[in-house]
Design a protein around this motif. Sequence first.
Motif, mmCIF file in Angstrom:
data_model
loop_
_atom_site.group_PDB
_atom_site.id
_atom_site.type_symbol
_atom_site.label_atom_id
_atom_site.label_comp_id
_atom_site.label_asym_id
_atom_site.label_seq_id
_atom_site.Cartn_x
_atom_site.Cartn_y
_atom_site.Cartn_z
ATOM 1 N N ARG A 11 -36.461 10.414 -19.259
ATOM 2 C CA ARG A 11 -37.588 9.644 -18.135
ATOM 3 C C ARG A 11 -37.049 8.199 -17.453
ATOM 4 N N GLY A 12 -36.912 7.742 -16.666
ATOM 5 C CA GLY A 12 -37.051 5.754 -16.476
ATOM 6 C C GLY A 12 -35.464 5.413 -17.221
ATOM 7 N N ALA A 13 -35.127 5.179 -17.100
ATOM 8 C CA ALA A 13 -33.030 4.020 -16.418
ATOM 9 C C ALA A 13 -32.536 4.925 -18.169
ATOM 10 N N ILE A 14 -31.119 4.830 -17.463
ATOM 11 C CA ILE A 14 -30.389 5.245 -18.722
ATOM 12 C C ILE A 14 -29.866 4.100 -19.254
ATOM 13 N N ALA A 15 -29.765 3.186 -18.475
ATOM 14 C CA ALA A 15 -29.788 1.598 -18.932
ATOM 15 C C ALA A 15 -29.937 0.425 -18.275
ATOM 16 N N SER A 16 -30.286 -0.669 -18.778
ATOM 17 C CA SER A 16 -30.958 -1.761 -18.518
ATOM 18 C C SER A 16 -30.426 -2.973 -18.242
ATOM 19 N N ILE A 17 -30.114 -4.017 -17.932
ATOM 20 C CA ILE A 17 -30.055 -5.287 -17.997
ATOM 21 C C ILE A 17 -31.002 -6.296 -17.340
ATOM 22 N N GLY A 18 -30.888 -7.653 -18.140
ATOM 23 C CA GLY A 18 -31.980 -8.533 -17.602
ATOM 24 C C GLY A 18 -32.127 -9.144 -19.310
ATOM 25 N N ASN A 19 -32.961 -10.562 -18.712
ATOM 26 C CA ASN A 19 -33.356 -11.514 -20.133
ATOM 27 C C ASN A 19 -33.933 -11.567 -20.548
ATOM 28 N N THR A 20 -32.975 -12.493 -21.987
ATOM 29 C CA THR A 20 -33.816 -12.102 -23.352
ATOM 30 C C THR A 20 -34.968 -13.625 -23.263
ATOM 31 N N GLY A 21 -34.980 -14.177 -22.448
ATOM 32 C CA GLY A 21 -35.621 -15.605 -22.498
ATOM 33 C C GLY A 21 -35.932 -16.161 -20.918
ATOM 34 N N PHE A 22 -36.043 -17.641 -20.393
ATOM 35 C CA PHE A 22 -36.489 -17.735 -19.137
ATOM 36 C C PHE A 22 -35.134 -17.314 -18.400
ATOM 37 N N GLY A 23 -35.615 -16.860 -17.246
ATOM 38 C CA GLY A 23 -34.374 -16.993 -16.124
ATOM 39 C C GLY A 23 -34.846 -18.047 -14.976
#
Length: 307
Positions: A206-218
């Motif tokens: 379930r959920g996502a097969i991959a994700s992309i996002g920020n490790t810090g403040f965007g």
Amino acid sequence: SYDPKPYGNLTSIHVWVKNDKGEVVFDAWRNNTEMYYEGEWVTGEKILNGRGGALYYMPEDFEREILWSSNGKFTGMEDIINEFGKGCGFAFFSGHGSPGVWADHLPGIPGNRINSQIVGLTVSQVKPYFPYFSLPFFPMEKLSNENKLPVVVVGGCHNSQFNVSSIPTLLDIFLLLLFGKNMWMNTYGQLVPECWSWYMVKLPGRGAIASIGNTGFGWGWEGEFCTVGAGDGWITSEFFRQYGENGYDILGINYVQTQTSYINHFKEFTLPECWWSPDAGWDWIDEKTVQQWVLLGDPSLKLGGYS
């Protein structure tokens, strides 16, 4: 009356004050005040200042389901969980975040940020202050998109901060308030066993097969420059442009090409006409935007599926 509409960027405001006798002692209008719902433009189908939102660049044969607070389809977590359960190829969240939460606001942020915030999806609902917890404890566990797994791109602060775990996130707020020691969990005392982006990926089936996002403040550009300004909004929407317009359909290659495109573009870009923060060129905002944008998942994945 408060009646927001998608892409509705002109607002008229009527303010009046009455005294204790009920008499109007102040009355004023501000007509056609510009107001942009930045996250909606960044994810949307239209062009603003020469650059489109993510959906503008996606192939026309992709089905689109848009959950915005302005169109009434995003009112809380149940909306996200129910729609996610139907499955999709891509999911794009653009708003505000922490390692354990993604959220957004009602258009125009009426009544300040606290009162207009809409929580979209959280890792946990356990916290060290009243009411201490809500059910379900771990809302992502309710995601039911069995084997219909999207690539998730998330715009917001810290959603991919992968160095969090349960005990440090609970202790963080107490150590800061009592001893002045900041562990930089950025979870404000909320229990977060794993960050939002990784929790989404690690759910079995379930959920996502991959994700992309920020490790810090965007960093997000406000107002009419939200689609063209530096930072989070540009790099996240560029991922979809690289797929839909330029044909980069291998996840890792698209990810790298998106970062490369960001660097090449903003090495030459300036925005001196921006009224709230003129952009004089490449700076720390651009550097951190690229460095903190993390892919969690298999980079060899073919986007759009295998035929």
